[in-house]
Design a protein around this motif. Structure first.
Motif, PDB file in Angstrom:
ATOM      1  N   GLY A  33       9.206 -19.692  16.285  1.00  0.00           N
ATOM      2  CA  GLY A  33       8.419 -19.972  16.087  1.00  0.00           C
ATOM      3  C   GLY A  33       7.022 -19.667  16.872  1.00  0.00           C
ATOM      4  N   ASN A  34       6.029 -21.479  16.299  1.00  0.00           N
ATOM      5  CA  ASN A  34       4.956 -21.307  17.974  1.00  0.00           C
ATOM      6  C   ASN A  34       5.016 -21.982  18.933  1.00  0.00           C
ATOM      7  OD1 ASN A  34       2.362 -21.322  18.034  1.00  0.00           O
ATOM      8  ND2 ASN A  34       1.625 -23.003  16.626  1.00  0.00           N
ATOM      9  N   LEU A  35       5.857 -21.493  19.288  1.00  0.00           N
ATOM     10  CA  LEU A  35       6.735 -22.255  20.459  1.00  0.00           C
ATOM     11  C   LEU A  35       5.862 -22.553  21.361  1.00  0.00           C
ATOM     12  CD1 LEU A  35       9.864 -20.617  21.575  1.00  0.00           C
ATOM     13  CD2 LEU A  35       9.635 -22.908  19.905  1.00  0.00           C
ATOM     14  N   ASP A  36       4.841 -21.836  21.777  1.00  0.00           N
ATOM     15  CA  ASP A  36       3.452 -22.377  22.358  1.00  0.00           C
ATOM     16  C   ASP A  36       4.287 -22.861  24.219  1.00  0.00           C
ATOM     17  OD1 ASP A  36       1.585 -21.121  21.191  1.00  0.00           O
ATOM     18  OD2 ASP A  36       0.977 -23.161  19.909  1.00  0.00           O
ATOM     19  N   ASN A  37       5.581 -22.040  24.691  1.00  0.00           N
ATOM     20  CA  ASN A  37       6.131 -22.298  26.043  1.00  0.00           C
ATOM     21  C   ASN A  37       5.129 -21.391  26.551  1.00  0.00           C
ATOM     22  OD1 ASN A  37       7.275 -22.620  28.038  1.00  0.00           O
ATOM     23  ND2 ASN A  37       8.678 -23.524  26.705  1.00  0.00           N
ATOM     24  N   LYS A  38       4.499 -21.842  27.648  1.00  0.00           N
ATOM     25  CA  LYS A  38       4.017 -20.985  28.463  1.00  0.00           C
ATOM     26  C   LYS A  38       4.505 -19.605  29.942  1.00  0.00           C
ATOM     27  CE  LYS A  38       2.101 -23.355  32.364  1.00  0.00           C
ATOM     28  NZ  LYS A  38       1.042 -23.873  33.283  1.00  0.00           N
ATOM     29  N   GLU A  39       6.204 -20.070  30.124  1.00  0.00           N
ATOM     30  CA  GLU A  39       7.349 -19.526  30.689  1.00  0.00           C
ATOM     31  C   GLU A  39       7.864 -18.406  30.220  1.00  0.00           C
ATOM     32  OE1 GLU A  39       7.538 -21.366  33.938  1.00  0.00           O
ATOM     33  OE2 GLU A  39       6.341 -23.104  33.537  1.00  0.00           O
ATOM     34  N   LEU A  40       7.530 -18.406  28.892  1.00  0.00           N
ATOM     35  CA  LEU A  40       8.462 -16.818  27.946  1.00  0.00           C
ATOM     36  C   LEU A  40       7.320 -16.090  28.594  1.00  0.00           C
ATOM     37  CD1 LEU A  40       9.290 -18.683  24.754  1.00  0.00           C
ATOM     38  CD2 LEU A  40      10.670 -18.600  26.775  1.00  0.00           C
ATOM     39  N   VAL A  41       6.759 -15.529  29.632  1.00  0.00           N
ATOM     40  CA  VAL A  41       5.937 -14.464  30.113  1.00  0.00           C
ATOM     41  C   VAL A  41       7.622 -13.089  30.428  1.00  0.00           C
ATOM     42  CG1 VAL A  41       4.127 -15.915  31.089  1.00  0.00           C
ATOM     43  CG2 VAL A  41       6.263 -15.190  32.955  1.00  0.00           C
ATOM     44  N   ALA A  42       6.881 -11.864  30.795  1.00  0.00           N
ATOM     45  CA  ALA A  42       7.550 -10.932  30.694  1.00  0.00           C
ATOM     46  C   ALA A  42       8.705 -11.295  31.988  1.00  0.00           C
ATOM     47  CB  ALA A  42       7.014  -9.486  31.140  1.00  0.00           C
ATOM     48  N   GLY A  43      10.011 -10.933  31.797  1.00  0.00           N
ATOM     49  CA  GLY A  43      11.330 -11.217  33.152  1.00  0.00           C
ATOM     50  C   GLY A  43      12.055 -11.951  32.312  1.00  0.00           C
ATOM     51  N   THR A  44      11.755 -13.224  31.685  1.00  0.00           N
ATOM     52  CA  THR A  44      11.994 -14.176  30.806  1.00  0.00           C
ATOM     53  C   THR A  44      12.955 -14.120  29.969  1.00  0.00           C
ATOM     54  OG1 THR A  44      10.704 -15.561  29.200  1.00  0.00           O
ATOM     55  CG2 THR A  44      10.665 -15.926  31.488  1.00  0.00           C
ATOM     56  N   THR A  45      13.716 -14.473  29.449  1.00  0.00           N
ATOM     57  CA  THR A  45      14.811 -14.263  28.536  1.00  0.00           C
ATOM     58  C   THR A  45      14.769 -15.848  27.342  1.00  0.00           C
ATOM     59  OG1 THR A  45      16.357 -12.554  28.819  1.00  0.00           O
ATOM     60  CG2 THR A  45      17.468 -13.910  27.095  1.00  0.00           C
ATOM     61  N   LEU A  46      14.588 -15.545  25.706  1.00  0.00           N
ATOM     62  CA  LEU A  46      14.507 -16.289  24.963  1.00  0.00           C
ATOM     63  C   LEU A  46      16.002 -16.328  24.141  1.00  0.00           C
ATOM     64  CD1 LEU A  46      12.866 -18.832  23.162  1.00  0.00           C
ATOM     65  CD2 LEU A  46      11.749 -16.852  21.694  1.00  0.00           C
ATOM     66  N   TYR A  47      16.020 -17.222  23.986  1.00  0.00           N
ATOM     67  CA  TYR A  47      17.347 -17.546  22.555  1.00  0.00           C
ATOM     68  C   TYR A  47      17.085 -18.139  21.760  1.00  0.00           C
ATOM     69  CZ  TYR A  47      19.701 -16.205  27.367  1.00  0.00           C
ATOM     70  OH  TYR A  47      20.086 -15.471  28.910  1.00  0.00           O
TER      71      TYR A  47
END
Length: 308
Positions: free
Chosen positions: A169-183
């Protein structure tokens, strides 16, 4: 496959496990999803490109309660409760030449400090990768989606997009840019992935409630995983493991993120939990993700070089 934003492909302000998928993809497939953001009150007057699909969404009616315009959901073939959806964020790009930032009374990290609404339209330059603030500052852009999520558990019913929870949802985590992976842990058949709340740039905390809110295009690879022990959102950059904690109390957020990091470090480094706790103290970084979504957020980052 490209999922365009529009009245038939977006849901505004809520998550619901009973939503029909707007498309279905195979596990491991790539999908491009276009997003839009904001209500009629934040549109620029003249001189900027306004996506026509945003105006079309406005024409269908603005919700009476706040929330985000989300594109999706996209079903992933074979995903079932108990699985994990791996979301590889392959690319994130701007779709318009402006963003907005708003301060409103009674919200944000300092809800009593600002008695009037302040709204600014912020020009965005894709070629220079920068935003121009009203006082002239050139601010580097680092676009990411504030909201990425699977459907919540069916028993939760229809819930707001504002609070981040176990489904993402509304994680608002600025690390989640292109090149990252979310699980993300899967709670319903098909996983039902949605995204939105495009941000051109944001600081850790997002203290006034809004970042540079804008329209984005994201390209994702969605893969069903059955070999992972992930029951709460986690992420991975090229260099770091990220665990997260969401709760109204920041202390509890810290405990959630830290306990999960101890488990990961212990497993991946082959050391005891006590040794992993020590390493978290010596090399792990706790950061305030956001303090404004009722469920606040903390994330912890650990260099992969220390544990792999």
């Amino acid at each position: 496959m490209i999922i365009e934003a529009g009245p038939k492909t977006c849901h505004w302000g809520y998550f619901d496990a009973t939503l029909d998928a707007v498309a279905t993809v195979a596990s491991g497939a790539e999908v491009t999803m276009n997003s839009v953001s904001g209500g009629p009150d934040v549109l620029p007057k003249i001189g900027f490109h306004i996506p026509p699909e945003l105006l079309a969404i406005h024409e269908t009616g603005v919700p009476k309660v706040p929330g985000h315009i989300l594109t999706g959901p996209v079903a992933v073939d074979g995903a079932m409760p108990g699985d994990v959806l791996q979301v590889d964020i392959l690319d994130v790009g701007l779709r318009q030449d402006w963003g907005y930032n708003v301060i409103r009374p009674l919200v944000g990290t300092l809800p009593q400090d600002f008695d009037e609404t302040h709204k600014v339209i912020i020009p965005l330059d894709r070629d220079r990768n920068e935003a121009t603030m009203p006082w002239g500052l050139k601010l580097p852009l680092a676009p990411f989606f504030g909201v990425m999520a699977v459907a919540p558990p069916r028993a939760w019913g229809r819930i707001s997009t504002i609070e981040p929870r176990a489904h993402g949802g509304n994680l608002d985590n600025k690390e989640l840019v292109a090149g990252t992976t979310l699980y993300l842990p899967v709670h319903t058949e098909g996983a039902l992935f949605s995204c939105g709340d495009g941000h051109g740039a944001q600081g850790d905390g997002e203290v006034c409630v809004t970042a540079i809110e804008t329209a984005l295009q994201g390209r994702f690879r969605l893969t069903v995983r059955r070999d992972l022990d992930v029951t709460y959102p986690e992420a991975e950059t090229p260099t770091h493991i990220i665990t997260m904690g969401m709760h109204p109390d920041l202390d509890v957020c810290v405990e959630i993120a830290l306990r999960r990091m101890i488990t990961i470090v212990s497993q991946r480094a082959g050391i005891s939990r006590a040794e992993a706790y020590m390493l978290c103290s010596l090399a792990g970084d706790l950061r305030i993700t956001q303090t404004v979504n009722r469920e606040k957020g903390v994330h912890m980052m650990m260099p992969k070089s220390h544990i792999d």
